[in-house]
Scaffold this motif. Structure first.
Motif, PDB file in Angstrom:
ATOM      1  N   LYS A  74       0.849  -1.186   0.000  1.00 46.32           N
ATOM      2  CA  LYS A  74       0.000   0.000   0.000  1.00 46.32           C
ATOM      3  C   LYS A  74       0.885   1.237   0.000  1.00 46.32           C
ATOM      4  O   LYS A  74       2.084   1.178   0.319  1.00 46.32           O
ATOM      5  CB  LYS A  74      -0.920   0.019   1.210  1.00 46.32           C
ATOM      6  CG  LYS A  74      -0.198   0.179   2.539  1.00 46.32           C
ATOM      7  CD  LYS A  74      -1.183   0.225   3.685  1.00 46.32           C
ATOM      8  CE  LYS A  74      -0.441   0.416   5.007  1.00 46.32           C
ATOM      9  NZ  LYS A  74      -1.371   0.551   6.127  1.00 46.32           N
ATOM     10  N   ASN A  75       0.290   2.354  -0.400  1.00 47.77           N
ATOM     11  CA  ASN A  75       0.921   3.657  -0.259  1.00 47.77           C
ATOM     12  C   ASN A  75      -0.195   4.694  -0.194  1.00 47.77           C
ATOM     13  O   ASN A  75      -1.381   4.328  -0.089  1.00 47.77           O
ATOM     14  CB  ASN A  75       1.933   3.934  -1.381  1.00 47.77           C
ATOM     15  CG  ASN A  75       1.309   4.086  -2.751  1.00 47.77           C
ATOM     16  OD1 ASN A  75       0.094   4.173  -2.897  1.00 47.77           O
ATOM     17  ND2 ASN A  75       2.140   4.126  -3.764  1.00 47.77           N
ATOM     18  N   LYS A  76       0.157   5.967  -0.267  1.00 51.09           N
ATOM     19  CA  LYS A  76      -0.862   7.017  -0.167  1.00 51.09           C
ATOM     20  C   LYS A  76      -1.890   6.938  -1.281  1.00 51.09           C
ATOM     21  O   LYS A  76      -3.030   7.359  -1.126  1.00 51.09           O
ATOM     22  CB  LYS A  76      -0.196   8.388  -0.173  1.00 51.09           C
ATOM     23  CG  LYS A  76       0.600   8.668   1.078  1.00 51.09           C
ATOM     24  CD  LYS A  76       1.308  10.004   0.997  1.00 51.09           C
ATOM     25  CE  LYS A  76       2.185  10.185   2.231  1.00 51.09           C
ATOM     26  NZ  LYS A  76       3.078  11.323   2.095  1.00 51.09           N
ATOM     27  N   LYS A  88       8.280   2.237  -6.977  1.00 50.48           N
ATOM     28  CA  LYS A  88       7.801   3.612  -6.749  1.00 50.48           C
ATOM     29  C   LYS A  88       8.146   4.495  -7.947  1.00 50.48           C
ATOM     30  O   LYS A  88       7.306   5.253  -8.449  1.00 50.48           O
ATOM     31  CB  LYS A  88       8.446   4.147  -5.471  1.00 50.48           C
ATOM     32  CG  LYS A  88       8.206   5.605  -5.190  1.00 50.48           C
ATOM     33  CD  LYS A  88       9.029   6.015  -3.958  1.00 50.48           C
ATOM     34  CE  LYS A  88       9.153   7.465  -3.789  1.00 50.48           C
ATOM     35  NZ  LYS A  88      10.128   8.196  -4.438  1.00 50.48           N
ATOM     36  N   GLU A  89       9.378   4.385  -8.433  1.00 49.04           N
ATOM     37  CA  GLU A  89       9.821   5.200  -9.572  1.00 49.04           C
ATOM     38  C   GLU A  89       9.071   4.822 -10.849  1.00 49.04           C
ATOM     39  O   GLU A  89       8.644   5.698 -11.611  1.00 49.04           O
ATOM     40  CB  GLU A  89      11.332   5.054  -9.770  1.00 49.04           C
ATOM     41  CG  GLU A  89      12.130   5.701  -8.654  1.00 49.04           C
ATOM     42  CD  GLU A  89      13.597   5.291  -8.652  1.00 49.04           C
ATOM     43  OE1 GLU A  89      14.019   4.478  -9.515  1.00 49.04           O
ATOM     44  OE2 GLU A  89      14.329   5.775  -7.763  1.00 49.04           O
ATOM     45  N   ASN A  90       8.895   3.531 -11.091  1.00 44.88           N
ATOM     46  CA  ASN A  90       8.205   3.080 -12.311  1.00 44.88           C
ATOM     47  C   ASN A  90       6.743   3.511 -12.345  1.00 44.88           C
ATOM     48  O   ASN A  90       6.190   3.758 -13.414  1.00 44.88           O
ATOM     49  CB  ASN A  90       8.292   1.562 -12.467  1.00 44.88           C
ATOM     50  CG  ASN A  90       9.644   1.100 -12.956  1.00 44.88           C
ATOM     51  OD1 ASN A  90      10.460   1.890 -13.414  1.00 44.88           O
ATOM     52  ND2 ASN A  90       9.902  -0.186 -12.838  1.00 44.88           N
ATOM     53  N   LEU A  91       6.108   3.572 -11.179  1.00 47.25           N
ATOM     54  CA  LEU A  91       4.693   3.943 -11.120  1.00 47.25           C
ATOM     55  C   LEU A  91       4.490   5.427 -10.841  1.00 47.25           C
ATOM     56  O   LEU A  91       3.349   5.897 -10.799  1.00 47.25           O
ATOM     57  CB  LEU A  91       3.975   3.117 -10.045  1.00 47.25           C
ATOM     58  CG  LEU A  91       3.917   1.622 -10.294  1.00 47.25           C
ATOM     59  CD1 LEU A  91       3.218   0.918  -9.145  1.00 47.25           C
ATOM     60  CD2 LEU A  91       3.230   1.303 -11.605  1.00 47.25           C
ATOM     61  N   LEU A  92       5.604   6.152 -10.654  1.00 46.90           N
ATOM     62  CA  LEU A  92       5.539   7.596 -10.363  1.00 46.90           C
ATOM     63  C   LEU A  92       4.579   7.876  -9.214  1.00 46.90           C
ATOM     64  O   LEU A  92       3.622   8.645  -9.335  1.00 46.90           O
ATOM     65  CB  LEU A  92       5.119   8.379 -11.618  1.00 46.90           C
ATOM     66  CG  LEU A  92       5.993   8.182 -12.859  1.00 46.90           C
ATOM     67  CD1 LEU A  92       5.367   8.821 -14.067  1.00 46.90           C
ATOM     68  CD2 LEU A  92       7.395   8.714 -12.605  1.00 46.90           C
ATOM     69  N   THR A  93       4.830   7.214  -8.091  1.00 42.05           N
ATOM     70  CA  THR A  93       3.934   7.317  -6.945  1.00 42.05           C
ATOM     71  C   THR A  93       4.740   7.434  -5.660  1.00 42.05           C
ATOM     72  O   THR A  93       5.966   7.499  -5.692  1.00 42.05           O
ATOM     73  CB  THR A  93       2.970   6.111  -6.921  1.00 42.05           C
ATOM     74  OG1 THR A  93       1.974   6.322  -5.928  1.00 42.05           O
ATOM     75  CG2 THR A  93       3.688   4.806  -6.672  1.00 42.05           C
ATOM     76  N   SER A  94       4.052   7.440  -4.538  1.00 42.33           N
ATOM     77  CA  SER A  94       4.719   7.566  -3.238  1.00 42.33           C
ATOM     78  C   SER A  94       5.293   6.221  -2.785  1.00 42.33           C
ATOM     79  O   SER A  94       5.019   5.180  -3.374  1.00 42.33           O
ATOM     80  CB  SER A  94       3.738   8.114  -2.201  1.00 42.33           C
ATOM     81  OG  SER A  94       2.631   7.252  -2.054  1.00 42.33           O
ATOM     82  N   ARG A  95       6.051   6.281  -1.716  1.00 42.39           N
ATOM     83  CA  ARG A  95       6.756   5.115  -1.203  1.00 42.39           C
ATOM     84  C   ARG A  95       5.765   4.030  -0.739  1.00 42.39           C
ATOM     85  O   ARG A  95       4.684   4.323  -0.255  1.00 42.39           O
ATOM     86  CB  ARG A  95       7.664   5.636  -0.098  1.00 42.39           C
ATOM     87  CG  ARG A  95       7.978   4.833   1.026  1.00 42.39           C
ATOM     88  CD  ARG A  95       8.873   5.582   2.016  1.00 42.39           C
ATOM     89  NE  ARG A  95       8.170   5.941   3.217  1.00 42.39           N
ATOM     90  CZ  ARG A  95       7.797   5.065   4.132  1.00 42.39           C
ATOM     91  NH1 ARG A  95       8.053   3.789   3.982  1.00 42.39           N
ATOM     92  NH2 ARG A  95       7.157   5.454   5.205  1.00 42.39           N
TER      93      ARG A  95
END
Length: 162
Positions: free
Chosen positions: A51-53, A73-80
């Motif tokens: 999970k993440n934000k 996280k980098e590949n999905l351009l999302t939070s940790r």
């Protein structure tokens, strides 16, 4: 209603999807499951509930690969990312630890969980093995069929190089 192994098999039959069932004692890790499916040829994976934000994710990677959460996280351009809590497994996917599987997405009635599959899974195999929401069996089916039924269920599917 939570889908159990019997309802998973019925769904696969109704959709005319070819699959094979390997029954075995309860297993809690991919390594334990390997003891019972050695003579079968398919991509051996592990599935992690994260999970993440932004939400919840079910991530399938090759069993001998370590998930690089920073790369995800980098590949999905999302939070940790962090691991979801055992209570969240029950409330979101209707299962407990040891039975985490792509088939859990049938229990995600709100379609809140995104399925992430590592691109490396497709490199050498056409088949994949998954628990049918019960850790006493492994269902072997074509990867493309698994992705199709997850999409039909309404969950987002992303193929990512991890």
């Amino acid at each position: 209603m939570t889908k159990n192994a019997t309802s998973i098999y019925k769904y696969l039959d109704d959709e005319k999807i070819n699959y094979q069932i390997v029954m075995h004692p309860p297993v809690y890790t991919a390594e334990q499951a390997d003891k019972y499916v050695q003579k079968y040829q398919f991509a051996r994976t592990k599935t992690l509930f994260l999970k993440n934000k932004a939400g919840y994710y079910l991530v399938a990677i090759l069993e001998n690969k370590r998930l690089d959460m920073k790369k995800l996280k980098e590949n999905l351009l999302t939070s940790r990312f962090s691991f979801a809590h055992p209570e969240e497994l029950i409330t979101k996917l209707g299962i407990t630890s040891g039975a985490v599987s792509p088939f859990n997405l049938f229990n995600d009635k709100q379609h809140e969980v995104t399925f992430i599959i590592d691109a490396d899974i497709f490199k050498n195999e056409e088949l994949i093995g998954c628990h049918p929401n019960d850790n006493t069996a492994t269902v072997i089916l074509e990867i493309k069929d698994l992705l199709q039924i997850i999409k039909q269920n309404g969950n987002p599917v992303k193929v990512v190089q991890l």
